[in-house]
Write an enzyme that holds these catalytic residues in place. Structure first.
Site, PDB file in Angstrom:
ATOM      1  N   ASP A  72     -18.995  -5.533 -17.744  1.00  0.00           N
ATOM      2  CA  ASP A  72     -18.799  -4.109 -17.479  1.00  0.00           C
ATOM      3  C   ASP A  72     -19.494  -3.226 -18.495  1.00  0.00           C
ATOM      4  O   ASP A  72     -19.093  -2.074 -18.707  1.00  0.00           O
ATOM      5  CB  ASP A  72     -17.300  -3.793 -17.467  1.00  0.00           C
ATOM      6  CG  ASP A  72     -16.624  -4.162 -18.777  1.00  0.00           C
ATOM      7  OD1 ASP A  72     -16.922  -5.251 -19.331  1.00  0.00           O
ATOM      8  OD2 ASP A  72     -15.784  -3.384 -19.270  1.00  0.00           O
ATOM      9  N   LYS A 184      -9.728  -2.163 -16.230  1.00  0.00           N
ATOM     10  CA  LYS A 184      -9.795  -2.379 -17.679  1.00  0.00           C
ATOM     11  C   LYS A 184      -9.963  -1.041 -18.389  1.00  0.00           C
ATOM     12  O   LYS A 184     -10.725  -0.172 -17.941  1.00  0.00           O
ATOM     13  CB  LYS A 184     -10.972  -3.298 -18.018  1.00  0.00           C
ATOM     14  CG  LYS A 184     -11.197  -3.446 -19.530  1.00  0.00           C
ATOM     15  CD  LYS A 184     -12.623  -3.861 -19.830  1.00  0.00           C
ATOM     16  CE  LYS A 184     -13.009  -3.460 -21.236  1.00  0.00           C
ATOM     17  NZ  LYS A 184     -14.387  -3.826 -21.584  1.00  0.00           N
ATOM     18  N   GLU A 224      -5.947  -3.240 -23.287  1.00  0.00           N
ATOM     19  CA  GLU A 224      -6.853  -3.704 -24.344  1.00  0.00           C
ATOM     20  C   GLU A 224      -6.915  -2.749 -25.540  1.00  0.00           C
ATOM     21  O   GLU A 224      -7.771  -1.861 -25.579  1.00  0.00           O
ATOM     22  CB  GLU A 224      -8.273  -3.910 -23.788  1.00  0.00           C
ATOM     23  CG  GLU A 224      -9.246  -4.435 -24.827  1.00  0.00           C
ATOM     24  CD  GLU A 224     -10.672  -4.559 -24.318  1.00  0.00           C
ATOM     25  OE1 GLU A 224     -11.545  -4.957 -25.107  1.00  0.00           O
ATOM     26  OE2 GLU A 224     -10.916  -4.242 -23.139  1.00  0.00           O
ATOM     27  N   GLU A 226      -8.279  -3.002 -28.806  1.00  0.00           N
ATOM     28  CA  GLU A 226      -9.072  -3.908 -29.641  1.00  0.00           C
ATOM     29  C   GLU A 226      -8.952  -3.530 -31.114  1.00  0.00           C
ATOM     30  O   GLU A 226      -9.252  -2.396 -31.505  1.00  0.00           O
ATOM     31  CB  GLU A 226     -10.548  -3.882 -29.233  1.00  0.00           C
ATOM     32  CG  GLU A 226     -11.400  -4.798 -30.098  1.00  0.00           C
ATOM     33  CD  GLU A 226     -12.854  -4.880 -29.660  1.00  0.00           C
ATOM     34  OE1 GLU A 226     -13.651  -5.510 -30.390  1.00  0.00           O
ATOM     35  OE2 GLU A 226     -13.195  -4.310 -28.601  1.00  0.00           O
ATOM     36  N   LYS A 266      -5.561  -7.927 -23.037  1.00  0.00           N
ATOM     37  CA  LYS A 266      -6.844  -8.352 -23.602  1.00  0.00           C
ATOM     38  C   LYS A 266      -6.844  -8.019 -25.089  1.00  0.00           C
ATOM     39  O   LYS A 266      -7.440  -7.038 -25.520  1.00  0.00           O
ATOM     40  CB  LYS A 266      -8.022  -7.680 -22.877  1.00  0.00           C
ATOM     41  CG  LYS A 266      -9.382  -8.208 -23.347  1.00  0.00           C
ATOM     42  CD  LYS A 266     -10.530  -7.693 -22.502  1.00  0.00           C
ATOM     43  CE  LYS A 266     -11.853  -8.225 -23.045  1.00  0.00           C
ATOM     44  NZ  LYS A 266     -13.020  -7.849 -22.217  1.00  0.00           N
ATOM     45  N   SER A 335     -11.485 -13.357 -21.884  1.00  0.00           N
ATOM     46  CA  SER A 335     -12.185 -12.297 -21.173  1.00  0.00           C
ATOM     47  C   SER A 335     -13.381 -11.938 -22.041  1.00  0.00           C
ATOM     48  O   SER A 335     -13.339 -10.994 -22.831  1.00  0.00           O
ATOM     49  CB  SER A 335     -11.275 -11.076 -20.952  1.00  0.00           C
ATOM     50  OG  SER A 335     -11.997 -10.041 -20.300  1.00  0.00           O
ATOM     51  N   TYR A 397     -19.446  -0.196 -27.257  1.00  0.00           N
ATOM     52  CA  TYR A 397     -19.514  -0.966 -26.006  1.00  0.00           C
ATOM     53  C   TYR A 397     -20.072  -0.110 -24.883  1.00  0.00           C
ATOM     54  O   TYR A 397     -19.653   0.992 -24.701  1.00  0.00           O
ATOM     55  CB  TYR A 397     -18.101  -1.461 -25.641  1.00  0.00           C
ATOM     56  CG  TYR A 397     -18.102  -2.609 -24.677  1.00  0.00           C
ATOM     57  CD1 TYR A 397     -17.780  -2.416 -23.338  1.00  0.00           C
ATOM     58  CD2 TYR A 397     -18.457  -3.874 -25.090  1.00  0.00           C
ATOM     59  CE1 TYR A 397     -17.779  -3.471 -22.443  1.00  0.00           C
ATOM     60  CE2 TYR A 397     -18.463  -4.937 -24.203  1.00  0.00           C
ATOM     61  CZ  TYR A 397     -18.117  -4.729 -22.881  1.00  0.00           C
ATOM     62  OH  TYR A 397     -18.131  -5.778 -21.993  1.00  0.00           O
TER      63      TYR A 397
END
Length: 397
Positions: A72, A184, A224, A226, A266, A335, A397
């Site tokens: 993605d 997501k 998620e 992170e 995630k 993932s 990202y």
């Protein structure tokens, strides 16, 4: 005969009263006040036409020996990947690369879900087939990235917050109609920058609102937060921060009536900072990470799909394998984006004659992580390329 995509992407079932989910607020809730005894207090029951489907989707993605291919990347990030092999960032080149990924023969043996960028969700392969249909034919559930990226968080210690809640309800409804079945949303927490209480709370609240909205549209939300690898801190500091972040996340998920059986997580693995001199072994990473999960993650959650976060392909697989040496209350899997695609991309190099070799490289990594999910990965025969770290300081990202 109905197509494979029609089977998986059929409309939601209607749930009768016996299947009502207490205390949930998903799609078009119908509210009833029920008295079990004339003197008892009233309580609220909300029904969701998506509840069963959410649980089924989450369990499908969290199926034994399989994990998620994260493909993605935004167009800008995909452009950086293409530039690394000397290709221009055009839609045709992005289409060619994504076609290579989704059409790898037998990919569905190891991959249960694929996270797509919006362009890919609506895109066809170079052969004219819808990307979504190709995935479904491989028994892979299509997912969609729904956040709008990170921006500076005013009042914080130079930290970020994730935008994208505005208009999310209508977008997720449209993504469902296009064939997506999970979503997501990635936000980040930086240890060198604090993290401040403000940043942690903002991350947790944004994830919870996104999760509730996604479930309302029939999409299983991947949650998620992170915790970035940036920094020279030790593994104990990562563990301390992760405990705080996940406590906050689950508090706000509950506040927003998110159904835990219909989500996936995630998280980052608990590792030292990328610039820490004391490196951790796979067993240490597994011990710290599993201790965190047992303390913070309810067993109602079906699957925990770890991100690689800049680890090398082999390192990410070894760490996952170490966590699956004994039974867990959840499906503990992967993932991965770079940790599945790095060798594949370099093998392809943008050349049509290299497509099969690149797909074979993808399948090698997918199979390795499938074995790691089952606790059966040995690490034998790995290439030097797969052992190279991919950490990028301040990675976007």
């Amino acid at each position: 005969m109905a197509s494979a995509s029609a089977t998986l992407l059929k409309s939601s079932p209607i749930i009768d009263k016996s299947e009502w989910i207490k205390g949930q607020n998903l799609r078009h809730p119908s509210v009833c006040f029920v008295r079990s005894h004339p003197t008892s207090a009233a309580f609220t029951v909300r029904a969701s036409s998506y509840a069963d489907e959410l649980v089924k989707t989450a369990k499908t993605v969290a199926s034994p020996g399989r994990g998620i291919l994260a493909m993605d990347e935004s167009n800008a990030t995909c452009g950086k990947r293409l530039a690394s092999i000397g290709l221009e960032n055009t839609e045709a080149n992005r289409q060619a690369y994504r076609t290579l990924l989704v059409s790898a023969p037998g990919l569905g043996n190891y991959i249960s879900g694929a996270i797509l960028f919006e362009e890919t969700l609506y895109q066809s392969t170079i052969d004219g087939k819808k990307m979504v249909d190709v995935l479904v034919q491989q028994n892979i559930v299509p997912g969609i990235k729904v956040d709008k990226g990170l921006v500076p968080l005013p009042g914080s210690n130079n930290e970020s917050w994730c935008q994208g809640l505005d208009g999310l309800s209508s977008r997720t409804a449209a993504y469902y109609q296009q064939g997506a079945r999970f979503a997501k949303w990635r936000t980040v927490v930086s240890i060198p920058n604090g993290p401040s209480a403000l940043a942690v709370k903002e991350a947790a609240w944004g994830l919870a609102r996104y999760a509730a909205i996604s479930q309302d549209s029939g999409l299983v939300p991947i949650v998620e937060p992170e915790i970035l690898l940036d920094g020279d801190h030790g593994i104990d500091r990562t563990f301390e921060v992760a405990q705080k972040v996940w406590a906050e996340v689950f508090f706000y998920l509950a506040e927003n009536n998110v159904m835990f059986e219909g989500i996936l997580l995630k998280p980052s693995m608990v590792t030292p900072g990328a610039e820490c001199k004391d490196k951790a072994t796979p067993q240490q990473v597994a011990d710290y990470t599993l201790k965190l999960l047992h303390r913070r993650i309810p067993p109602a959650v079906p699957g925990i799909m770890f991100l690689s976060g800049g680890q090398s392909e082999v390192e990410a697989t070894l760490n996952l394998n170490a966590m699956n040496q004994s039974p867990n209350p959840w499906h503990v899997s992967f993932s991965y984006a770079r940790a599945l695609q790095n060798t594949c991309l370099k093998t392809w190099g943008g050349r049509p004659e290299n497509v099969k070799a690149a797909q074979d490289a993808l399948l090698v990594r997918a199979k390795a992580n499938s074995l790691a999910q089952l606790g059966k990965y040995t690490g034998e025969g790995e290439s030097e390329e797969a052992k190279k770290g991919m950490f990028v300081k301040g990675y976007v990202y």
